[in-house]
Design a protein around this motif. Structure first.
Motif, short mmCIF file in Angstrom:
data_model
loop_
_atom_site.label_atom_id
_atom_site.label_comp_id
_atom_site.label_asym_id
_atom_site.label_seq_id
_atom_site.Cartn_x
_atom_site.Cartn_y
_atom_site.Cartn_z
N ARG A 278 0.82 -1.21 0.00
CA ARG A 278 0.00 0.00 0.00
C ARG A 278 0.85 1.26 0.00
O ARG A 278 0.48 2.26 -0.62
CB ARG A 278 -0.96 -0.02 1.20
N TYR A 384 -1.69 -3.21 -6.09
CA TYR A 384 -2.66 -3.27 -5.00
C TYR A 384 -3.60 -4.47 -5.15
O TYR A 384 -3.91 -5.15 -4.17
CB TYR A 384 -3.49 -1.98 -4.95
N HIS A 389 -3.84 -6.74 -0.23
CA HIS A 389 -4.55 -7.35 0.89
C HIS A 389 -3.77 -8.50 1.51
O HIS A 389 -4.16 -9.00 2.56
CB HIS A 389 -5.91 -7.87 0.42
N ARG A 392 -2.27 -7.65 4.92
CA ARG A 392 -3.28 -7.55 5.95
C ARG A 392 -3.69 -8.94 6.43
O ARG A 392 -3.95 -9.16 7.61
CB ARG A 392 -4.50 -6.80 5.41
N ARG A 393 -3.75 -9.91 5.51
CA ARG A 393 -4.07 -11.28 5.90
C ARG A 393 -2.95 -11.90 6.73
O ARG A 393 -3.18 -12.68 7.63
CB ARG A 393 -4.34 -12.14 4.67
#
Length: 401
Positions: A278, A384, A389, A392-393
């Motif tokens: 990000r 992205y 993600h 984040r996982r």
């Protein structure tokens, strides 16, 4: 940087020393070739041969790096590349210069590809972005010092009543830096993964890039297509469109380098807060308004500020992206992945640079900037989509990468 282990510190010292050498080389070498009586067409041929050789060697360099000890490959290729460039400084034979350019490009590609996995295996996960940022910052800062020396040292030789080619003397003197940087690598110790699995027979038919490698390679190709459209022509942009003097252009470029170093220092902290993918996406996207401003303005101050911000924001994403690549890609494939990503980017830059030159010859400067904006936006979107993600996982309940 004080918390880095011994290998990383030694490698960063080598990066700084070699950065000074690279800065001198970048300023002086082209002038040396022209001083020998060659024309710009031969100079362009030399540069093209070196870039093409480096691109071709990147993927085989990755295979070598994956199958053998990183330290040995890094040390050996660095010393051999240093020896390969010596004929460039002492010979005036066109065949010798072309062969030396090709060898230098190929061997330099091996050390460049192997450096990233080597740094990765010698640092902890939470300091990887800091390590790559420090490497980039030191390299850029040293190149500024080297560029200054490259402009100053040739002026000294006539004062010493030396009648030889002043550019050649400067390059020969810079060999001290070249081998000093190489010598730093002799003190490296084996990393965490020094034993490579070399007993398995190698077969090109068994090479299967992982989906992660292909995703990063595709993003790199798109970025290369955008970069080649405008980056090689920024000096032309300022002198021909903005009507800046050579001195003004040099000052703008120097200030941009300083801001880039600041960006490299800042990016690890941003990555810790929001994640590496990000942070890279945000900084790349944030550079686009400044690129658009460059395309529509003819004001020197506005163009200069836009260029400086664009260079800082777009390039500061590099350490975060590299760190993410080295974590996502399997250790046994890292060398091959770096080679494939480098090759794709280089070929894309070469192709788009040629196309952009054709457009600019016809006076079309807006279209290359437009294509670059679209390419950068697409690359940021894909980065992205593929990896935004995942961190984040991997870190539930935390935004720290």
């Amino acid at each position: 940087m004080l918390s880095f282990n011994r290998n990383v510190k030694l490698f960063l010292a080598q990066v700084f020393i070699m950065g000074i050498y690279t800065g001198i080389y970048g300023i002086v070498f082209n002038l040396h070739i022209l001083e020998l009586g060659f024309k710009t067409d031969f100079l362009g041929l030399m540069l093209s041969v070196s870039l093409l050789a480096a691109s071709i060697a990147s993927v085989p360099a990755g295979f070598l790096c994956d199958r053998f000890d990183h330290k040995k490959i890094l040390v050996g290729s660095t010393f051999l590349s240093a020896l390969a460039v010596l004929p460039l400084f002492i010979s005036s034979s066109p065949p010798v210069l072309l062969v030396a350019s090709a060898l230098g490009g190929m061997l330099g590609s091996i050390s460049t590809v192997c450096a990233t996995p080597f740094l990765t295996e010698n640092c902890e996960r939470d300091e990887a972005v800091h390590v790559f940022s420090a490497s980039a910052a030191l390299g850029w800062a040293a190149s500024v010092v080297g560029a200054a020396l490259g402009g100053l040292v040739p002026m000294i030789w006539p004062l010493l009543h030396l009648q030889a080619n002043r550019y050649q003397l400067t390059l020969i003197a810079s060999v001290v830096l070249l081998f000093a940087g190489c010598a730093m690598l002799l003190f490296l110790k084996g990393g965490k993964c020094t034993r490579r699995h070399t007993t398995k027979p190698f077969s090109i038919t068994k090479v299967r890039p992982s989906p992660e490698t292909l995703k990063f390679a595709a993003i790199s190709v798109i970025i290369g297509l955008g970069s080649g459209m405008v980056v090689p022509y920024f000096n032309v942009y300022f002198t021909k469109i903005i009507r800046a003097s050579i001195f003004e252009t040099g000052v703008i470029f120097a200030v941009a380098n300083i801001f880039m170093v600041a960006g490299f220092i800042f990016i690890p902290y941003l990555a810790e807060k929001i994640g590496r993918a990000r942070s890279a996406v945000i900084t790349q996207a944030a550079s686009l308004p400044f690129l658009i401003l460059m395309a529509i303005t003819t004001n020197l101050m506005a163009a200069s500020a836009a260029y400086i911000m664009r260079m800082m924001l777009m390039n500061m994403a590099g350490p975060a992206t590299t760190s993410l690549q080295m974590e996502v890609i399997h250790p046994e494939e890292r060398g091959f992945a770096v080679g494939l990503i480098s090759t794709g980017n280089s070929l894309a830059v070469a192709a788009s640079t040629y196309v952009s030159g054709l457009l600019m010859v016809g006076g079309n400067y807006v279209l290359p900037f437009t294509i670059t904006c679209i390419a950068y936006l697409a690359a940021a979107g894909l980065l992205y989509y593929f990896f935004g993600h995942r961190e984040r996982r991997q870190n539930p309940g935390s935004t720290t990468a």
